[in-house]
Design an enzyme around this catalytic site. Sequence first.
Site, PDB file in Angstrom:
ATOM      1  CG  LEU A   1       0.210  -1.260   6.067  1.00  0.00           C
ATOM      2  CD1 LEU A   1       1.622  -1.789   5.835  1.00  0.00           C
ATOM      3  CD2 LEU A   1       0.262   0.089   6.778  1.00  0.00           C
TER       4      LEU A   1
ATOM      5  CE1 TYR B   1      -4.970   9.904   3.003  1.00  0.00           C
ATOM      6  CE2 TYR B   1      -2.915  11.073   2.627  1.00  0.00           C
ATOM      7  CZ  TYR B   1      -3.586   9.927   2.994  1.00  0.00           C
ATOM      8  OH  TYR B   1      -2.879   8.808   3.364  1.00  0.00           O
TER       9      TYR B   1
ATOM     10  CE  LYS C   1      -3.798   8.771   7.457  1.00  0.00           C
ATOM     11  NZ  LYS C   1      -4.349   7.410   7.757  1.00  0.00           N
TER      12      LYS C   1
HETATM   13  N1  NAP Z   1      -0.623   4.298  -0.078  1.00  0.00           N
HETATM   14  C1  NAP Z   1       0.296   5.205   0.283  1.00  0.00           C
HETATM   15  O1  NAP Z   1       1.157   5.607  -0.521  1.00  0.00           O
HETATM   16  C2  NAP Z   1       0.302   5.754   1.680  1.00  0.00           C
HETATM   17  C3  NAP Z   1       1.234   6.762   1.984  1.00  0.00           C
HETATM   18  C4  NAP Z   1       1.278   7.265   3.281  1.00  0.00           C
HETATM   19  C5  NAP Z   1       0.432   6.768   4.245  1.00  0.00           C
HETATM   20  N2  NAP Z   1      -0.480   5.818   3.930  1.00  0.00           N
HETATM   21  C6  NAP Z   1      -1.370   5.341   4.994  1.00  0.00           C
HETATM   22  O2  NAP Z   1      -1.168   3.957   5.152  1.00  0.00           O
HETATM   23  C7  NAP Z   1      -2.384   3.344   5.600  1.00  0.00           C
HETATM   24  C8  NAP Z   1      -2.711   2.156   4.700  1.00  0.00           C
HETATM   25  O3  NAP Z   1      -2.888   2.631   3.380  1.00  0.00           O
HETATM   26  P1  NAP Z   1      -3.010   1.655   2.133  1.00  0.00           P
HETATM   27  O4  NAP Z   1      -2.071   2.158   1.107  1.00  0.00           O
HETATM   28  O5  NAP Z   1      -2.953   0.248   2.566  1.00  0.00           O
HETATM   29  O6  NAP Z   1      -4.471   2.046   1.662  1.00  0.00           O
HETATM   30  P2  NAP Z   1      -5.627   1.177   1.032  1.00  0.00           P
HETATM   31  O7  NAP Z   1      -5.063   0.076   0.195  1.00  0.00           O
HETATM   32  O8  NAP Z   1      -6.564   2.156   0.414  1.00  0.00           O
HETATM   33  O9  NAP Z   1      -6.278   0.509   2.313  1.00  0.00           O
HETATM   34  C9  NAP Z   1      -7.153   1.199   3.161  1.00  0.00           C
HETATM   35  C10 NAP Z   1      -8.248   0.240   3.548  1.00  0.00           C
HETATM   36  O10 NAP Z   1      -9.154   0.915   4.425  1.00  0.00           O
HETATM   37  C11 NAP Z   1     -10.466   0.533   4.055  1.00  0.00           C
HETATM   38  N3  NAP Z   1     -11.441   1.488   4.525  1.00  0.00           N
HETATM   39  C12 NAP Z   1     -11.832   2.653   3.954  1.00  0.00           C
HETATM   40  N4  NAP Z   1     -12.794   3.222   4.690  1.00  0.00           N
HETATM   41  C13 NAP Z   1     -13.014   2.407   5.749  1.00  0.00           C
HETATM   42  C14 NAP Z   1     -13.894   2.459   6.868  1.00  0.00           C
HETATM   43  N5  NAP Z   1     -14.751   3.460   7.015  1.00  0.00           N
HETATM   44  N6  NAP Z   1     -13.851   1.457   7.767  1.00  0.00           N
HETATM   45  C15 NAP Z   1     -12.989   0.424   7.606  1.00  0.00           C
HETATM   46  N7  NAP Z   1     -12.143   0.316   6.574  1.00  0.00           N
HETATM   47  C16 NAP Z   1     -12.150   1.307   5.658  1.00  0.00           C
HETATM   48  C17 NAP Z   1     -10.417   0.452   2.565  1.00  0.00           C
HETATM   49  O11 NAP Z   1     -11.516  -0.302   2.082  1.00  0.00           O
HETATM   50  P3  NAP Z   1     -12.137   0.060   0.623  1.00  0.00           P
HETATM   51  O12 NAP Z   1     -11.042  -0.202  -0.355  1.00  0.00           O
HETATM   52  O13 NAP Z   1     -13.284  -0.888   0.546  1.00  0.00           O
HETATM   53  O14 NAP Z   1     -12.519   1.494   0.691  1.00  0.00           O
HETATM   54  C18 NAP Z   1      -9.074  -0.230   2.327  1.00  0.00           C
HETATM   55  O15 NAP Z   1      -9.191  -1.635   2.347  1.00  0.00           O
HETATM   56  C19 NAP Z   1      -3.428   4.465   5.619  1.00  0.00           C
HETATM   57  O16 NAP Z   1      -3.511   4.989   6.915  1.00  0.00           O
HETATM   58  C20 NAP Z   1      -2.840   5.514   4.703  1.00  0.00           C
HETATM   59  O17 NAP Z   1      -3.307   6.801   5.025  1.00  0.00           O
HETATM   60  C21 NAP Z   1      -0.558   5.284   2.669  1.00  0.00           C
END
Ligand code: NAP
Length: 287
Positions: free
Chosen positions: A16, A125, A129
């Site tokens: 995202l 998880y 959240k």
């Molecule tokens: N994916 C889904 O289906 C989904 C569904 C509902 C809600 N969400 C929410 O949407 C948001 C974005 O998710 P996404 O799908 O884009 O996830 P993502 O691709 O896993 O991105 C999350 C990012 O956060 C980074 N991160 C992890 N720990 C960190 C820390 N301590 N400090 C700074 N950065 C950190 C990760 O880096 P690394 O990769 O290096 O760990 C990754 O780049 C999140 O809040 C997630 O909970 C996602």
Amino acid sequence: MQRTAKILVTGANGMLGRDLVAVLADSRVTALGRQELDIRDADAADAAVAGHDVVVNCAAFTRVDEAESKSDDAFAVNAAGAGNLAAAAARHGATLVHVSTDYVFDGTSSVPYAEDSPMRPLSVYGRSKAEGERRAASLNPGRTIVVRTAWLYGENGPSFPSTMLRLADQGSSIRVVDDQFGQPTWTRDVAHHIARLLESGIHSGTFHATNSGATSRFEFARAILQLGGFDTNILIPIPSTQLVERAARPRYSVLGHDAWSAAGLTPMRDWRSALAEAMEQGALTTP
Ligand SMILES: NC(=O)c1ccc[n+]([C@@H]2O[C@H](COP(=O)([O-])OP(=O)(O)OC[C@H]3O[C@@H](n4cnc5c(N)ncnc54)[C@H](OP(=O)(O)O)[C@@H]3O)[C@@H](O)[C@H]2O)c1
């Protein structure tokens, strides 16, 4: 938000985060990936937030099954990290947009969850959240917007559609659960809606940033394969009980969109139209 507002995006290298940074390209954006800002570090978070009007937190521990055995790690990022950003935002007078999830709900409803429905997460998880939402709102009162999203897919990450396309490409038969219902959502649409929220001048509240409509995982898979030109007969519907997953998932996590209309904004478009455009644009990788 004025065009001159300075925006900090955390987790900027995630699925995202990358789309959001691209969509906000015209604005004054600082994009920090985990290497540049680890949100678990309160001092670093404070220094990074200084000088910004808005913080959009896309950083999260997102490995839902792994979180079951790494509760401390999940809470350190999703709860304490969110709290660090909220406290920093409060100190520097910034608005925090905190991204959250449908997994804060237990899935026992049969009608869409309203923005103010009580949170009852089933997994570590989801609990981490939910705690992140609470800390964000309580540490930066009146200046926190919670944006819940769900079932994300996009160009910059592995996702359910990319997995389906890869398996279909390999010619395997694919077992997909047909008793989990939700809203497939394109990260780019979420990014555009976050941008609209910022432009609207809204500073608080909870919004559900999911594509409209609802479907089962199985029907979602079928739509992906159809759009990809694959034979959908390779799909085999199964009940969730046949799936071995460490974390429990909500059976029904459809999110209601009333807050958008109440704020004079349009909810996100139907999931089928978003999926078709994402696939047409080649925005789904086949890792
Ligand atoms: N994916 C889904 O289906 C989904 C569904 C509902 C809600 N969400 C929410 O949407 C948001 C974005 O998710 P996404 O799908 O884009 O996830 P993502 O691709 O896993 O991105 C999350 C990012 O956060 C980074 N991160 C992890 N720990 C960190 C820390 N301590 N400090 C700074 N950065 C950190 C990760 O880096 P690394 O990769 O290096 O760990 C990754 O780049 C999140 O809040 C997630 O909970 C996602």
